[in-house]
Design a protein around this motif. Sequence first.
Motif, PDB file in Angstrom:
ATOM      1  N   ASP A  76      -8.410   2.308  18.310  1.00 23.10           N
ATOM      2  CA  ASP A  76      -7.003   1.734  18.133  1.00 23.10           C
ATOM      3  C   ASP A  76      -6.644   0.543  18.970  1.00 23.10           C
ATOM      4  N   GLU A  77      -7.136  -0.836  18.759  1.00 23.05           N
ATOM      5  CA  GLU A  77      -6.706  -1.731  19.657  1.00 23.05           C
ATOM      6  C   GLU A  77      -7.115  -1.529  21.074  1.00 23.05           C
ATOM      7  N   PRO A  78      -8.547  -1.251  21.050  1.00 24.83           N
ATOM      8  CA  PRO A  78      -8.988  -0.784  22.581  1.00 24.83           C
ATOM      9  C   PRO A  78      -8.830  -1.975  23.795  1.00 24.83           C
ATOM     10  N   PRO A 130      -1.345  -7.356   9.796  1.00 23.91           N
ATOM     11  CA  PRO A 130       0.070  -7.209  10.372  1.00 23.91           C
ATOM     12  C   PRO A 130       0.732  -5.803  10.757  1.00 23.91           C
ATOM     13  N   SER A 131       1.383  -5.727  11.825  1.00 27.62           N
ATOM     14  CA  SER A 131       1.879  -4.889  12.136  1.00 27.62           C
ATOM     15  C   SER A 131       2.425  -3.700  11.103  1.00 27.62           C
ATOM     16  N   GLY A 132       2.327  -2.783  10.937  1.00 28.81           N
ATOM     17  CA  GLY A 132       3.194  -1.644  10.122  1.00 28.81           C
ATOM     18  C   GLY A 132       2.105  -1.740   8.807  1.00 28.81           C
ATOM     19  N   CYS A 133       1.093  -2.343   8.652  1.00 31.17           N
ATOM     20  CA  CYS A 133       0.245  -2.485   7.322  1.00 31.17           C
ATOM     21  C   CYS A 133      -0.665  -1.094   7.008  1.00 31.17           C
ATOM     22  N   GLY A 134      -0.716  -0.353   8.228  1.00 27.04           N
ATOM     23  CA  GLY A 134      -1.154   1.019   8.107  1.00 27.04           C
ATOM     24  C   GLY A 134      -2.672   1.200   8.791  1.00 27.04           C
ATOM     25  N   LYS A 135      -2.893   0.363   9.783  1.00 29.11           N
ATOM     26  CA  LYS A 135      -4.245   0.394  10.442  1.00 29.11           C
ATOM     27  C   LYS A 135      -4.332   1.712  11.203  1.00 29.11           C
ATOM     28  N   THR A 136      -3.345   2.234  11.949  1.00 30.27           N
ATOM     29  CA  THR A 136      -3.357   3.300  12.561  1.00 30.27           C
ATOM     30  C   THR A 136      -3.541   4.392  11.870  1.00 30.27           C
ATOM     31  N   THR A 137      -2.666   4.486  10.638  1.00 28.83           N
ATOM     32  CA  THR A 137      -2.557   5.630   9.581  1.00 28.83           C
ATOM     33  C   THR A 137      -4.239   5.650   8.945  1.00 28.83           C
ATOM     34  N   LEU A 138      -4.881   4.685   8.657  1.00 24.67           N
ATOM     35  CA  LEU A 138      -6.287   4.817   8.284  1.00 24.67           C
ATOM     36  C   LEU A 138      -7.082   5.495   9.157  1.00 24.67           C
ATOM     37  N   TYR A 182       5.149   4.939   0.804  1.00 21.59           N
ATOM     38  CA  TYR A 182       3.861   4.751   0.608  1.00 21.59           C
ATOM     39  C   TYR A 182       3.266   3.744   1.677  1.00 21.59           C
ATOM     40  N   VAL A 183       2.257   4.169   2.489  1.00 23.25           N
ATOM     41  CA  VAL A 183       1.813   3.340   3.559  1.00 23.25           C
ATOM     42  C   VAL A 183       0.306   3.037   3.212  1.00 23.25           C
ATOM     43  N   LEU A 184      -0.498   3.663   2.667  1.00 24.17           N
ATOM     44  CA  LEU A 184      -1.866   3.288   2.050  1.00 24.17           C
ATOM     45  C   LEU A 184      -1.910   3.280   0.556  1.00 24.17           C
ATOM     46  N   THR A 200      -7.899  -4.497  15.546  1.00 25.14           N
ATOM     47  CA  THR A 200      -7.584  -5.535  16.542  1.00 25.14           C
ATOM     48  C   THR A 200      -6.718  -6.351  15.778  1.00 25.14           C
ATOM     49  N   HIS A 201      -5.727  -6.885  16.715  1.00 23.94           N
ATOM     50  CA  HIS A 201      -4.954  -8.013  16.351  1.00 23.94           C
ATOM     51  C   HIS A 201      -5.675  -9.405  16.926  1.00 23.94           C
ATOM     52  N   SER A 202      -6.728  -9.201  17.626  1.00 21.66           N
ATOM     53  CA  SER A 202      -7.498 -10.410  18.212  1.00 21.66           C
ATOM     54  C   SER A 202      -8.838 -11.041  17.455  1.00 21.66           C
ATOM     55  N   LYS A 218       1.084   8.745   1.652  1.00 23.32           N
ATOM     56  CA  LYS A 218       2.556   8.626   1.841  1.00 23.32           C
ATOM     57  C   LYS A 218       3.431   9.609   2.833  1.00 23.32           C
ATOM     58  N   TYR A 219       4.266   9.214   3.473  1.00 24.36           N
ATOM     59  CA  TYR A 219       5.064  10.026   4.478  1.00 24.36           C
ATOM     60  C   TYR A 219       6.250  10.083   3.892  1.00 24.36           C
ATOM     61  N   ASN A 220       6.804  11.597   4.079  1.00 24.25           N
ATOM     62  CA  ASN A 220       7.965  11.797   3.508  1.00 24.25           C
ATOM     63  C   ASN A 220       8.953  11.536   4.798  1.00 24.25           C
ATOM     64  N   GLU A 221      10.077  10.652   4.374  1.00 24.41           N
ATOM     65  CA  GLU A 221      11.145  10.678   5.451  1.00 24.41           C
ATOM     66  C   GLU A 221      12.451  11.142   4.772  1.00 24.41           C
ATOM     67  N   GLY A 222      12.697  12.508   5.260  1.00 21.61           N
ATOM     68  CA  GLY A 222      13.801  12.982   4.411  1.00 21.61           C
ATOM     69  C   GLY A 222      13.411  13.401   3.111  1.00 21.61           C
ATOM     70  N   PHE A 253      -6.996   6.136  21.309  1.00 24.49           N
ATOM     71  CA  PHE A 253      -5.768   5.823  20.639  1.00 24.49           C
ATOM     72  C   PHE A 253      -4.983   4.735  21.158  1.00 24.49           C
ATOM     73  N   GLN A 254      -4.271   4.019  20.483  1.00 22.19           N
ATOM     74  CA  GLN A 254      -3.288   3.013  20.634  1.00 22.19           C
ATOM     75  C   GLN A 254      -2.534   3.142  22.055  1.00 22.19           C
ATOM     76  N   LEU A 255      -1.888   4.394  22.000  1.00 22.32           N
ATOM     77  CA  LEU A 255      -1.353   4.583  23.285  1.00 22.32           C
ATOM     78  C   LEU A 255      -1.976   5.451  24.347  1.00 22.32           C
TER      79      LEU A 255
HETATM   80  N1  LIG Z   1       4.610   9.837  10.659  1.00 24.17           N
HETATM   81  C1  LIG Z   1       5.193   9.194  10.209  1.00 24.17           C
HETATM   82  N2  LIG Z   1       6.028   9.185   9.433  1.00 24.17           N
HETATM   83  C2  LIG Z   1       6.741   8.117   8.672  1.00 24.17           C
HETATM   84  N3  LIG Z   1       6.334   7.034   8.492  1.00 24.17           N
HETATM   85  C3  LIG Z   1       5.297   6.524   9.378  1.00 24.17           C
HETATM   86  C4  LIG Z   1       4.481   7.450  10.384  1.00 24.17           C
HETATM   87  N4  LIG Z   1       3.569   6.839  10.905  1.00 24.17           N
HETATM   88  C5  LIG Z   1       3.674   5.766  10.443  1.00 24.17           C
HETATM   89  N5  LIG Z   1       4.550   5.613   9.787  1.00 24.17           N
HETATM   90  C6  LIG Z   1       4.858   4.204   8.798  1.00 24.17           C
HETATM   91  O1  LIG Z   1       3.794   3.827   8.298  1.00 24.17           O
HETATM   92  C7  LIG Z   1       3.490   2.435   8.421  1.00 24.17           C
HETATM   93  C8  LIG Z   1       2.146   1.968   8.883  1.00 24.17           C
HETATM   94  O2  LIG Z   1       2.146   2.666  10.205  1.00 24.17           O
HETATM   95  P1  LIG Z   1       0.899   2.204  11.254  1.00 24.17           P
HETATM   96  O3  LIG Z   1       1.118   2.970  12.442  1.00 24.17           O
HETATM   97  O4  LIG Z   1      -0.137   2.848  10.368  1.00 24.17           O
HETATM   98  O5  LIG Z   1       0.900   0.646  11.101  1.00 24.17           O
HETATM   99  P2  LIG Z   1      -0.235  -0.262  11.904  1.00 24.17           P
HETATM  100  O6  LIG Z   1      -0.660  -1.164  10.941  1.00 24.17           O
HETATM  101  O7  LIG Z   1      -1.218   0.683  12.997  1.00 24.17           O
HETATM  102  O8  LIG Z   1       0.857  -1.180  13.024  1.00 24.17           O
HETATM  103  P3  LIG Z   1       0.594  -1.643  14.354  1.00 24.17           P
HETATM  104  O9  LIG Z   1      -0.419  -3.103  14.315  1.00 24.17           O
HETATM  105  O10 LIG Z   1       2.033  -2.402  15.069  1.00 24.17           O
HETATM  106  O11 LIG Z   1       0.108  -0.755  15.378  1.00 24.17           O
HETATM  107  C9  LIG Z   1       4.586   1.968   9.211  1.00 24.17           C
HETATM  108  O12 LIG Z   1       5.786   1.399   8.369  1.00 24.17           O
HETATM  109  C10 LIG Z   1       5.272   3.093   9.915  1.00 24.17           C
HETATM  110  O13 LIG Z   1       6.605   3.163   9.993  1.00 24.17           O
END
Ligand SMILES: Nc1ncnc2c1ncn2[C@@H]1O[C@H](COP(=O)(O)OP(=O)(O)OP(=O)(O)O)[C@@H](O)[C@H]1O
Length: 249
Positions: A184-186, A57-65, A37-39, A218-220, A27-31, A107-109
């Motif tokens: 991450d999306e190499p 899908p975008s935002g599902c938590g792949k990079t977080t994992l 909760y991401v994962l 990957t998205h491909s 979980k990330y704390n935003e404020g 890294f993705q970026l």
């Molecule tokens: N440091 C952070 N603080 C708060 N929220 C975060 C942080 N990093 C990621 N998130 C949130 O966690 C969720 C998952 O992000 P993540 O980057 O893991 O997605 P993703 O599956 O890799 O998406 P994409 O396919 O667009 O790369 C998103 O809603 C994002 O806004």
Amino acid sequence: MEKQEVKIMTISKNEESTLQVSNLHMKYNEGKHNEVYVLKGIDMEIKAGQMVAIMGPSGCGKTTLLNLIGGLDKYTTGNIQINGSLLGDFSDNEITKFRRDNIGYIFQLFNLFEDQTALENVSLPLIMQRIEPSLALNRAKMMLQEVGLGDRFNDLPGKLSGGEQQKVAISRALITDPKIILADEPTGDLDTASSNDIMQLFRRMQQENQGMSIIIVTHSQDIANQCDRIIRIDDGKILNDQYFNTEEN
Ligand SMILES: Nc1ncnc2c1ncn2[C@@H]1O[C@H](COP(=O)(O)OP(=O)(O)OP(=O)(O)O)[C@@H](O)[C@H]1O
Ligand SMILES: [Mg+2]
């Protein structure tokens, strides 16, 4: 003061690297009052030598994992074990060394150093491992040649296209022959031909380094179909886990 012995887990060349993720939550704390909760309970085991695609899908938590597996961020609850060692038990120092010696992260970026040439960027992980600079540079030249950038050694990242920067980032991740590649999306910035070349390079590296595991976000679907297994994630959970061409089939 007595010097404390720091034990660092380094996976030896012949050792199999099994990665076990159990009930992982992040979980990330935003404020102050806003927890996101991401994962939400990820369980998976990745055996040595597997090439696994992670889709969703975008935002599902792949990079977080990937960040959690690579020790770049700390998970909220659950476990990540690599060869039986719990990542959560490592000190920051131990994690840094563990990553340096065992993980190749694309890294993705890209995260290239903008003031260093392609050659310097790629050689850096070997320099960090205290490999002799001339050897490191020679190996970096070979890696860049492998990805078709043999004539761009001295260019700064700013002079390279997105796809070329991605190839530099891939070379940098592969140069140490790591046991685990986290990608991450190499191929996100590459055309089809270059993407297929990179997938072949991954396969070649895996054949040369028995036991290397590769996790590719990957998205491909085309890229995912070239892997041994596809794990689909949605909303922080594993939706399904599908094997191809392996004994688990
Ligand atoms: N440091 C952070 N603080 C708060 N929220 C975060 C942080 N990093 C990621 N998130 C949130 O966690 C969720 C998952 O992000 P993540 O980057 O893991 O997605 P993703 O599956 O890799 O998406 P994409 O396919 O667009 O790369 C998103 O809603 C994002 O806004
Ligand atoms: Mg991402």
